[in-house]
Scaffold this motif. Structure first.
Motif, PDB file in Angstrom:
ATOM      1  N   PHE A   1       0.811  -1.212   0.000  1.00 36.82           N
ATOM      2  CA  PHE A   1       0.000   0.000   0.000  1.00 36.82           C
ATOM      3  C   PHE A   1       0.843   1.260   0.000  1.00 36.82           C
ATOM      4  CE2 PHE A   1      -2.521  -3.291   2.117  1.00 36.82           C
ATOM      5  CZ  PHE A   1      -3.595  -3.343   1.240  1.00 36.82           C
ATOM      6  N   ARG A   2       1.974   1.195   0.664  1.00 39.76           N
ATOM      7  CA  ARG A   2       2.889   2.333   0.726  1.00 39.76           C
ATOM      8  C   ARG A   2       4.285   1.806   1.018  1.00 39.76           C
ATOM      9  NH1 ARG A   2       1.113   5.913   5.516  1.00 39.76           N
ATOM     10  NH2 ARG A   2      -0.926   5.223   4.911  1.00 39.76           N
ATOM     11  N   ARG A   3       5.267   2.546   0.555  1.00 41.18           N
ATOM     12  CA  ARG A   3       6.649   2.196   0.867  1.00 41.18           C
ATOM     13  C   ARG A   3       6.998   2.763   2.222  1.00 41.18           C
ATOM     14  NH1 ARG A   3      10.282   2.557  -4.548  1.00 41.18           N
ATOM     15  NH2 ARG A   3       8.994   1.150  -5.753  1.00 41.18           N
ATOM     16  N   GLY A   4       7.809   2.062   2.918  1.00 39.39           N
ATOM     17  CA  GLY A   4       8.243   2.530   4.225  1.00 39.39           C
ATOM     18  C   GLY A   4       9.028   1.451   4.926  1.00 39.39           C
ATOM     19  N   ASP A   5       9.624   1.827   6.023  1.00 34.04           N
ATOM     20  CA  ASP A   5      10.374   0.867   6.816  1.00 34.04           C
ATOM     21  C   ASP A   5       9.395   0.030   7.628  1.00 34.04           C
ATOM     22  OD1 ASP A   5      12.825   1.806   5.890  1.00 34.04           O
ATOM     23  OD2 ASP A   5      12.952   3.316   7.478  1.00 34.04           O
ATOM     24  N   ILE A   6       9.430  -1.266   7.419  1.00 33.94           N
ATOM     25  CA  ILE A   6       8.580  -2.191   8.166  1.00 33.94           C
ATOM     26  C   ILE A   6       9.238  -2.441   9.517  1.00 33.94           C
ATOM     27  CG2 ILE A   6       7.524  -4.487   8.177  1.00 33.94           C
ATOM     28  CD1 ILE A   6       6.585  -2.566   5.892  1.00 33.94           C
ATOM     29  N   VAL A   7       8.514  -2.148  10.583  1.00 30.14           N
ATOM     30  CA  VAL A   7       9.060  -2.366  11.920  1.00 30.14           C
ATOM     31  C   VAL A   7       8.379  -3.534  12.632  1.00 30.14           C
ATOM     32  CG1 VAL A   7       9.800   0.026  12.207  1.00 30.14           C
ATOM     33  CG2 VAL A   7       7.548  -0.672  13.017  1.00 30.14           C
ATOM     34  N   GLU A   8       7.249  -3.977  12.081  1.00 28.30           N
ATOM     35  CA  GLU A   8       6.539  -5.089  12.706  1.00 28.30           C
ATOM     36  C   GLU A   8       5.712  -5.825  11.662  1.00 28.30           C
ATOM     37  OE1 GLU A   8       3.278  -5.972  16.251  1.00 28.30           O
ATOM     38  OE2 GLU A   8       3.853  -3.916  15.818  1.00 28.30           O
ATOM     39  N   SER A   9       5.690  -7.134  11.767  1.00 24.38           N
ATOM     40  CA  SER A   9       4.829  -7.975  10.936  1.00 24.38           C
ATOM     41  C   SER A   9       3.910  -8.742  11.871  1.00 24.38           C
ATOM     42  CB  SER A   9       5.650  -8.946  10.094  1.00 24.38           C
ATOM     43  OG  SER A   9       6.423  -8.239   9.146  1.00 24.38           O
ATOM     44  N   ARG A  10       2.608  -8.681  11.591  1.00 20.96           N
ATOM     45  CA  ARG A  10       1.617  -9.350  12.436  1.00 20.96           C
ATOM     46  C   ARG A  10       0.923 -10.449  11.640  1.00 20.96           C
ATOM     47  NH1 ARG A  10      -1.554  -4.333  15.328  1.00 20.96           N
ATOM     48  NH2 ARG A  10       0.263  -3.474  16.384  1.00 20.96           N
TER      49      ARG A  10
ATOM     50  N   LEU B   1       0.346  -8.939   8.026  1.00 24.13           N
ATOM     51  CA  LEU B   1       0.314  -7.484   7.843  1.00 24.13           C
ATOM     52  C   LEU B   1       1.685  -6.920   8.193  1.00 24.13           C
ATOM     53  CD1 LEU B   1      -2.987  -6.297   9.559  1.00 24.13           C
ATOM     54  CD2 LEU B   1      -2.529  -6.484   7.122  1.00 24.13           C
ATOM     55  N   ASP B   2       2.210  -6.033   7.357  1.00 20.24           N
ATOM     56  CA  ASP B   2       3.462  -5.340   7.633  1.00 20.24           C
ATOM     57  C   ASP B   2       3.126  -3.911   8.040  1.00 20.24           C
ATOM     58  OD1 ASP B   2       5.095  -7.518   6.971  1.00 20.24           O
ATOM     59  OD2 ASP B   2       5.099  -6.971   4.855  1.00 20.24           O
ATOM     60  N   LEU B   3       3.650  -3.495   9.193  1.00 20.91           N
ATOM     61  CA  LEU B   3       3.343  -2.181   9.761  1.00 20.91           C
ATOM     62  C   LEU B   3       4.589  -1.314   9.836  1.00 20.91           C
ATOM     63  CD1 LEU B   3       1.248  -3.526  12.763  1.00 20.91           C
ATOM     64  CD2 LEU B   3       0.387  -2.788  10.547  1.00 20.91           C
ATOM     65  N   ASP B   4       4.370   0.011   9.698  1.00 15.84           N
ATOM     66  CA  ASP B   4       5.476   0.952   9.855  1.00 15.84           C
ATOM     67  C   ASP B   4       5.555   1.424  11.306  1.00 15.84           C
ATOM     68  OD1 ASP B   4       3.500   2.913  10.175  1.00 15.84           O
ATOM     69  OD2 ASP B   4       3.865   3.842   8.219  1.00 15.84           O
ATOM     70  N   GLU B   5       6.419   2.368  11.556  1.00 14.48           N
ATOM     71  CA  GLU B   5       6.673   2.861  12.910  1.00 14.48           C
ATOM     72  C   GLU B   5       5.430   3.466  13.573  1.00 14.48           C
ATOM     73  OE1 GLU B   5       9.525   6.241  13.661  1.00 14.48           O
ATOM     74  OE2 GLU B   5      10.749   4.514  14.264  1.00 14.48           O
ATOM     75  N   GLN B   6       4.520   4.027  12.771  1.00 11.78           N
ATOM     76  CA  GLN B   6       3.296   4.631  13.307  1.00 11.78           C
ATOM     77  C   GLN B   6       2.164   3.610  13.456  1.00 11.78           C
ATOM     78  OE1 GLN B   6       4.993   6.203  10.598  1.00 11.78           O
ATOM     79  NE2 GLN B   6       6.037   7.406  12.152  1.00 11.78           N
ATOM     80  N   GLY B   7       2.411   2.368  13.062  1.00 11.87           N
ATOM     81  CA  GLY B   7       1.388   1.338  13.145  1.00 11.87           C
ATOM     82  C   GLY B   7       0.481   1.281  11.937  1.00 11.87           C
ATOM     83  N   ASP B   8       0.835   2.042  10.882  1.00 13.17           N
ATOM     84  CA  ASP B   8       0.056   2.026   9.645  1.00 13.17           C
ATOM     85  C   ASP B   8       0.406   0.798   8.822  1.00 13.17           C
ATOM     86  OD1 ASP B   8      -1.187   4.486  10.201  1.00 13.17           O
ATOM     87  OD2 ASP B   8       0.496   5.598   9.331  1.00 13.17           O
ATOM     88  N   VAL B   9      -0.586   0.228   8.137  1.00 16.02           N
ATOM     89  CA  VAL B   9      -0.368  -0.945   7.294  1.00 16.02           C
ATOM     90  C   VAL B   9       0.343  -0.520   6.018  1.00 16.02           C
ATOM     91  CG1 VAL B   9      -1.464  -2.812   6.008  1.00 16.02           C
ATOM     92  CG2 VAL B   9      -2.401  -2.112   8.223  1.00 16.02           C
ATOM     93  N   CYS B  10       1.492  -1.116   5.780  1.00 20.93           N
ATOM     94  CA  CYS B  10       2.256  -0.851   4.558  1.00 20.93           C
ATOM     95  C   CYS B  10       2.006  -1.923   3.505  1.00 20.93           C
ATOM     96  CB  CYS B  10       3.746  -0.801   4.865  1.00 20.93           C
ATOM     97  SG  CYS B  10       4.224   0.592   5.885  1.00 20.93           S
ATOM     98  N   ALA B  11       1.772  -3.162   3.965  1.00 20.92           N
ATOM     99  CA  ALA B  11       1.603  -4.263   3.017  1.00 20.92           C
ATOM    100  C   ALA B  11       0.861  -5.411   3.688  1.00 20.92           C
ATOM    101  CB  ALA B  11       2.954  -4.740   2.515  1.00 20.92           C
ATOM    102  N   ILE B  12       0.329  -6.285   2.836  1.00 17.27           N
ATOM    103  CA  ILE B  12      -0.315  -7.504   3.309  1.00 17.27           C
ATOM    104  C   ILE B  12       0.128  -8.638   2.392  1.00 17.27           C
ATOM    105  CG2 ILE B  12      -2.417  -7.078   1.984  1.00 17.27           C
ATOM    106  CD1 ILE B  12      -3.950  -8.407   4.355  1.00 17.27           C
ATOM    107  N   THR B  13       0.391  -9.783   2.975  1.00 19.72           N
ATOM    108  CA  THR B  13       0.799 -10.970   2.234  1.00 19.72           C
ATOM    109  C   THR B  13      -0.204 -12.082   2.476  1.00 19.72           C
ATOM    110  OG1 THR B  13       3.130 -10.392   2.524  1.00 19.72           O
ATOM    111  CG2 THR B  13       2.656 -12.661   1.894  1.00 19.72           C
ATOM    112  N   PHE B  14      -0.642 -12.714   1.381  1.00 20.18           N
ATOM    113  CA  PHE B  14      -1.536 -13.870   1.452  1.00 20.18           C
ATOM    114  C   PHE B  14      -0.795 -15.095   0.935  1.00 20.18           C
ATOM    115  CE2 PHE B  14      -4.386 -10.277   0.923  1.00 20.18           C
ATOM    116  CZ  PHE B  14      -5.442 -10.564   1.765  1.00 20.18           C
ATOM    117  N   GLU B  15      -0.557 -16.057   1.788  1.00 21.08           N
ATOM    118  CA  GLU B  15      -0.044 -17.353   1.354  1.00 21.08           C
ATOM    119  C   GLU B  15      -1.239 -18.187   0.915  1.00 21.08           C
ATOM    120  OE1 GLU B  15       3.092 -17.924   1.041  1.00 21.08           O
ATOM    121  OE2 GLU B  15       3.848 -16.230   2.182  1.00 21.08           O
ATOM    122  N   HIS B  16      -1.017 -19.142   0.010  1.00 19.26           N
ATOM    123  CA  HIS B  16      -2.107 -19.957  -0.551  1.00 19.26           C
ATOM    124  C   HIS B  16      -3.190 -19.035  -1.120  1.00 19.26           C
ATOM    125  CE1 HIS B  16      -0.110 -23.312   1.376  1.00 19.26           C
ATOM    126  NE2 HIS B  16      -0.172 -22.660   2.509  1.00 19.26           N
TER     127      HIS B  16
END
Length: 65
Positions: free
Chosen positions: A16-25, A33-48
């Motif tokens: 969704f946006r480029r940024g430094d990923i600081v947490e993956s949930r 879900l990949d989150l940036d420093e502010q807790g905003d969603v930067c990306a989502i990955t779907f396996e299968h």
């Protein structure tokens, strides 16, 4: 925004946006879900992805100018 599908691993990655990923949930065993420093969603990955999404049909609507 970038959408990538990796057929060899059946993985769908939506950035969704480029940024430094600081947490993956892990939402479950197949969705991350990949989150940036502010807790905003930067990306989502779907396996299968072919089982979890309609990955072979992509529609884009309402693109901002």
């Amino acid at each position: 925004m970038k959408v990538q599908y990796f057929e060899d691993t059946d993985t769908l990655y939506i950035e969704f946006r480029r940024g430094d990923i600081v947490e993956s949930r892990n939402l479950d065993e197949d969705i991350v879900l990949d989150l940036d420093e502010q807790g905003d969603v930067c990306a989502i990955t779907f396996e299968h992805a072919s089982n979890r999404t309609d990955v072979h049909h992509l529609t884009v609507e309402g693109i901002a100018a």
